[in-house]
Design a protein around this motif. Structure first.
Motif, PDB file in Angstrom:
ATOM      1  N   ILE A  69       0.822  -1.226   0.000  1.00  0.00           N
ATOM      2  CA  ILE A  69       0.000   0.000   0.000  1.00  0.00           C
ATOM      3  C   ILE A  69       0.851   1.268   0.000  1.00  0.00           C
ATOM      4  O   ILE A  69       0.307   2.367   0.067  1.00  0.00           O
ATOM      5  CB  ILE A  69      -1.043   0.059   1.143  1.00  0.00           C
TER       6      ILE A  69
ATOM      7  N   PRO B 211       3.176   4.016  -1.985  1.00  0.00           N
ATOM      8  CA  PRO B 211       3.111   4.475  -3.378  1.00  0.00           C
ATOM      9  C   PRO B 211       4.144   3.792  -4.275  1.00  0.00           C
ATOM     10  O   PRO B 211       3.925   3.653  -5.474  1.00  0.00           O
ATOM     11  CB  PRO B 211       3.403   5.977  -3.277  1.00  0.00           C
TER      12      PRO B 211
ATOM     13  N   ARG C 190      -2.707  -6.693  -8.941  1.00  0.00           N
ATOM     14  CA  ARG C 190      -4.147  -6.668  -9.169  1.00  0.00           C
ATOM     15  C   ARG C 190      -4.798  -7.942  -8.588  1.00  0.00           C
ATOM     16  O   ARG C 190      -5.836  -7.900  -7.945  1.00  0.00           O
ATOM     17  CB  ARG C 190      -4.404  -6.556 -10.684  1.00  0.00           C
TER      18      ARG C 190
ATOM     19  N   ILE D  17      -3.714  -9.790  -6.186  1.00  0.00           N
ATOM     20  CA  ILE D  17      -3.708  -9.763  -4.719  1.00  0.00           C
ATOM     21  C   ILE D  17      -4.900  -8.963  -4.202  1.00  0.00           C
ATOM     22  O   ILE D  17      -5.533  -9.327  -3.216  1.00  0.00           O
ATOM     23  CB  ILE D  17      -2.376  -9.185  -4.199  1.00  0.00           C
ATOM     24  N   LEU D  18      -5.206  -7.870  -4.894  1.00  0.00           N
ATOM     25  CA  LEU D  18      -6.372  -7.074  -4.503  1.00  0.00           C
ATOM     26  C   LEU D  18      -7.648  -7.905  -4.618  1.00  0.00           C
ATOM     27  O   LEU D  18      -8.576  -7.754  -3.831  1.00  0.00           O
ATOM     28  CB  LEU D  18      -6.507  -5.845  -5.393  1.00  0.00           C
ATOM     29  N   GLU D  19      -7.668  -8.772  -5.599  1.00  0.00           N
ATOM     30  CA  GLU D  19      -8.867  -9.584  -5.812  1.00  0.00           C
ATOM     31  C   GLU D  19      -8.971 -10.732  -4.802  1.00  0.00           C
ATOM     32  O   GLU D  19     -10.052 -11.075  -4.344  1.00  0.00           O
ATOM     33  CB  GLU D  19      -8.877 -10.154  -7.235  1.00  0.00           C
TER      34      GLU D  19
ATOM     35  N   GLY E 200      -6.962 -11.041  -1.870  1.00  0.00           N
ATOM     36  CA  GLY E 200      -6.632 -10.709  -0.483  1.00  0.00           C
ATOM     37  C   GLY E 200      -5.662 -11.697   0.122  1.00  0.00           C
ATOM     38  O   GLY E 200      -5.767 -12.058   1.285  1.00  0.00           O
TER      39      GLY E 200
ATOM     40  N   LYS F  97      -9.630  -3.187   4.919  1.00  0.00           N
ATOM     41  CA  LYS F  97      -8.711  -3.519   3.817  1.00  0.00           C
ATOM     42  C   LYS F  97      -9.225  -2.960   2.491  1.00  0.00           C
ATOM     43  O   LYS F  97      -8.431  -2.521   1.655  1.00  0.00           O
ATOM     44  CB  LYS F  97      -8.505  -5.031   3.722  1.00  0.00           C
TER      45      LYS F  97
ATOM     46  N   SER G   9      -8.548   0.763   2.604  1.00  0.00           N
ATOM     47  CA  SER G   9      -7.128   1.127   2.555  1.00  0.00           C
ATOM     48  C   SER G   9      -6.450   0.590   1.295  1.00  0.00           C
ATOM     49  O   SER G   9      -5.228   0.536   1.224  1.00  0.00           O
ATOM     50  CB  SER G   9      -6.418   0.623   3.807  1.00  0.00           C
ATOM     51  N   THR G  10      -7.217   0.181   0.325  1.00  0.00           N
ATOM     52  CA  THR G  10      -6.763  -0.236  -1.025  1.00  0.00           C
ATOM     53  C   THR G  10      -6.009  -1.567  -1.040  1.00  0.00           C
ATOM     54  O   THR G  10      -5.274  -1.857  -1.972  1.00  0.00           O
ATOM     55  CB  THR G  10      -5.896   0.832  -1.739  1.00  0.00           C
ATOM     56  N   LEU G  11      -6.185  -2.389  -0.015  1.00  0.00           N
ATOM     57  CA  LEU G  11      -5.521  -3.693  -0.002  1.00  0.00           C
ATOM     58  C   LEU G  11      -6.386  -4.805  -0.579  1.00  0.00           C
ATOM     59  O   LEU G  11      -5.908  -5.921  -0.780  1.00  0.00           O
ATOM     60  CB  LEU G  11      -5.129  -4.067   1.430  1.00  0.00           C
ATOM     61  N   LEU G  12      -7.629  -4.495  -0.806  1.00  0.00           N
ATOM     62  CA  LEU G  12      -8.572  -5.513  -1.264  1.00  0.00           C
ATOM     63  C   LEU G  12      -9.621  -4.818  -2.130  1.00  0.00           C
ATOM     64  O   LEU G  12     -10.069  -3.726  -1.778  1.00  0.00           O
ATOM     65  CB  LEU G  12      -9.237  -6.125  -0.015  1.00  0.00           C
ATOM     66  N   SER G  13      -9.968  -5.445  -3.240  1.00  0.00           N
ATOM     67  CA  SER G  13     -11.004  -4.801  -4.064  1.00  0.00           C
ATOM     68  C   SER G  13     -12.375  -5.358  -3.669  1.00  0.00           C
ATOM     69  O   SER G  13     -12.495  -6.533  -3.302  1.00  0.00           O
ATOM     70  CB  SER G  13     -10.721  -5.046  -5.543  1.00  0.00           C
TER      71      SER G  13
ATOM     72  N   ASP H 206     -11.335   1.104  -6.300  1.00  0.00           N
ATOM     73  CA  ASP H 206     -11.217   0.024  -7.278  1.00  0.00           C
ATOM     74  C   ASP H 206     -10.643   0.545  -8.600  1.00  0.00           C
ATOM     75  O   ASP H 206     -10.632  -0.168  -9.592  1.00  0.00           O
ATOM     76  CB  ASP H 206     -12.593  -0.613  -7.505  1.00  0.00           C
TER      77      ASP H 206
ATOM     78  N   ARG I   7      -2.688   6.390  -2.216  1.00  0.00           N
ATOM     79  CA  ARG I   7      -1.804   5.737  -1.246  1.00  0.00           C
ATOM     80  C   ARG I   7      -0.802   6.699  -0.603  1.00  0.00           C
ATOM     81  O   ARG I   7      -0.221   6.386   0.431  1.00  0.00           O
ATOM     82  CB  ARG I   7      -1.069   4.565  -1.917  1.00  0.00           C
TER      83      ARG I   7
ATOM     84  N   MET J 281      -2.101   2.701   7.274  1.00  0.00           N
ATOM     85  CA  MET J 281      -2.846   1.694   8.036  1.00  0.00           C
ATOM     86  C   MET J 281      -1.973   1.039   9.105  1.00  0.00           C
ATOM     87  O   MET J 281      -0.782   0.836   8.898  1.00  0.00           O
ATOM     88  CB  MET J 281      -3.322   0.613   7.062  1.00  0.00           C
TER      89      MET J 281
END
Lengths: 262, 322
Positions: free
Chosen positions: A89, A91, A251, A253-255, A257, B58, B61-65, B79, B88, B93
């Motif tokens: 997270i 930048p 991407r 990982i975002l999906e 978690g 999460k 905080s942009t860790l999970l969509s 997203d 970010r 967090m």
């Protein structure tokens, strides 16, 4: 890519290296073990090219062991330690940090290779001579760059999976064999030789041998320039692939978690 | 796009996870949550384990969509990859527990590492790192390896790490978990000071007194859904059908407490220093006090009355009834 984050990754890896004893095993002890085994295997044929094959083999094996261990372990460490999320997270993201770490591994790998040559000379009196020391150093560095690029590509995939350390063990031996570090590529079955053509380190090993051995007969039937060009081109492709894979993985990982699972 | 007075707007947020068991249905972690957070607020997300608090944090905080729904943080869609990259720089967090630090590095080295990742200018970095170490009371231990820190020190360096980019929004996921009371109070004081300084805080916690002390507003979630929202007093008012009864007796009223438990009421008896016993329980319905006065009369009732429910009682009522 963020140069600041690259430097941060380099520095963090360096501090980990000097403060965490477990790094010493893959980085210092393993290459020596490899070289010893190789020299014992070849000790009855201590003429120039054979010794060089043994020592180079030990050096490259050590460099690759270090790179692949560094790639997988550093990411597994982040995953277990909960530092992967703060990196992801930020930048800068993980890519720049991984490059920094790979540069550190490369530097240590180079030091390793040179130490392997020194120890071979001191313990076995190999009487090793290098045809063109400057070119030898240059091609060795380029080979390290190729190994680091491969390490980068592998490290990015390790971000996705908690099985990074297991994968690293699987990845070690194929590269030893296919790069021509362990045995000449010409001694491999035809199919395996074809795979070697696509491996940057194989061209690196060929280039290093060109620089080290007078009258060396290339595994690929080419000169040192062609070797180096292929080495640079394939390494750049690996780096670019690592970058693209990294974007996809971030991407993913975002999906899923999955950054905190281990 | 979210309206400008709100720094966070979650709209019908939903997140599911694939089951690890083949053929099993997806697990719904967050199920249509909506809420808005104003700038500078301390906003609580309360709920039992597995309620979806961490998943919500999460996502924000942009860790999970999110699987569906929308969440805007500082006007950026969480997203949207491009928007997230810029976002970010403005958020950070802290996860509860001891993870998230490099143990072989010192506290200062950890902060320097993460400040590099946030691109803090070198000249500013030194000043900011020292300032944060001072803020969290770790100046003297700045150059000690984190592996030698106590749990409280680790949690404080965590918070310092999350403040390294001077975030406009700080997400705190159970920041006082496992801390002793004194250290918890210090962390709560730090959270209050950050809020006073204009930082918006999103706080998840299991501790009701912590939420009561800190949160301007909150949502209570259970099984991924919002079951209560508002200020502390609004949440207490939301359970107006619940009466909290306090009885003080001269003799041990354990038998009456057992009778209440048999009715499904959560009551417990506390021995007071003056030798008396106090019982407190929440009850729904319109039974009045007479029934309970009779129930406790064998134990010589000294006083009986209805009190305002605590946040914990309101929470248990809302979560239990969801």
């Amino acid at each position: 890519m963020s140069p600041r984050a690259v430097c941060a990754g380099f520095r963090q890896q360096a501090i980990q290296f000097f403060t965490d004893p477990q790094w010493i095993i893959p980085s210092l002890i393993t290459p020596f073990m490899f070289t010893m085994v190789m020299l014992f295997l070849y000790k009855d044929q201590m003429d120039g090219p054979v010794v060089l094959q043994a020592v180079l083999g030990g050096g490259v094996l050590g460099m690759w062991a270090n790179t692949v261990f560094a790639s997988s372990f550093s990411i597994s460490y982040d995953r277990i330690n909960g530092t992967l999320e703060p990196i992801l997270i930020s930048p800068s993201g993980a890519y720049s940090v991984l490059i920094g770490r790979s540069i550190w591994s490369t530097a240590i790998g180079l030091a390793n290779a040179l130490l392997v040559f020194a120890i071979a000379e001191l313990m076995f009196g190999t009487g090793l001579s290098v045809a063109d020391p400057a070119l030898f150093f240059l091609t060795l560095t380029l080979t390290l760059f190729s190994l680091a690029s491969m390490g980068m590509l592998i490290a990015t995939t390790f971000i996705l999976t908690r099985r990074g350390r297991i994968l690293s063990s699987i990845m070690e031996y194929p590269i030893y064999v296919l790069s021509g570090a362990m045995v000449p590529i010409t001694a491999l079955p035809e199919g395996a030789g074809m795979i070697s053509l696509a491996l940057a380190p194989a061209w690196g090993v060929d280039a290093v041998k060109h620089a080290a051995i007078d009258g060396y007969s290339s595994m690929f039937g080419v000169g040192i320039l062609e070797d180096s060009a292929m080495l640079a081109a394939l390494s750049s492709i690996l780096l670019a692939a690592a970058f693209l894979v990294m974007r996809r993985i971030e991407r993913k990982i975002l999906e899923t978690g999955s950054a905190t699972r281990y | 796009m979210a309206s400008p007075e709100y720094v966070i707007a979650a709209e019908d947020l939903r997140r599911t996870f694939k089951s690890f068991v083949p053929g099993s249905p997806e697990k719904v972690a967050v199920d249509g949550i909506s809420f808005k957070v104003g700038r500078g607020e301390i906003y609580g997300i309360l709920g039992p384990n597995g309620a979806g608090k961490t998943t919500t944090i999460k996502i924000l905080s942009t860790l999970l969509s999110p699987t569906s729904g929308k969440a805007y943080v500082l006007g950026a869609d969480v997203d949207d990859e491009k928007a997230v990259r810029a976002l970010r720089r403005r958020i950070n967090m802290v996860s509860g527990g001891e993870k998230g630090l490099y143990y072989r590095l010192s506290g200062r080295q950890n902060l320097e590492f993460f400040s590099d990742l946030h691109g803090i200018p070198k000249r500013e970095q030194k000043r900011r790192v020292s300032g944060l170490l001072e803020t969290v009371g770790l100046s003297e231990a700045a150059d000690v390896k984190v592996e030698n820190y106590s749990r409280g020190m680790k949690q404080r360096i965590h918070i310092a790490r999350a403040l390294i980019n001077d975030p406009e929004i700080l997400f705190l996921d159970e920041p006082t978990i496992g801390l002793d009371p004194e250290m918890s109070r210090e962390v709560r004081g730090l959270i209050r000071r950050l809020s006073d300084g204009g930082t918006t805080i999103i706080l998840t916690t299991h501790y009701m007194f912590e939420a009561e002390e800190l949160c301007d507003e909150m949502i209570i979630i259970s099984r991924g859904r919002v079951v209560g929202r508002g200020t502390v007093s609004e949440i207490k008012e939301a359970i107006s059908d619940v009466s909290c009864i306090r009885v003080v007796t001269e003799e041990d009223p354990s038998a009456a407490v057992e009778a209440l438990a048999a009715e499904g009421l959560d009551a417990s008896s506390t021995a007071l220093l003056n030798g008396r016993f106090a019982v407190r329980f929440a009850t729904r319905g319109d039974d009045g006090l007479g029934r309970y006065e009779r129930m406790f009369s064998p134990f010589r009732v000294k006083s009986i009355g209805i009190e305002e429910p605590t946040l914990e009682e309101a929470y248990l009522s809302l979560v239990g009834g969801s």
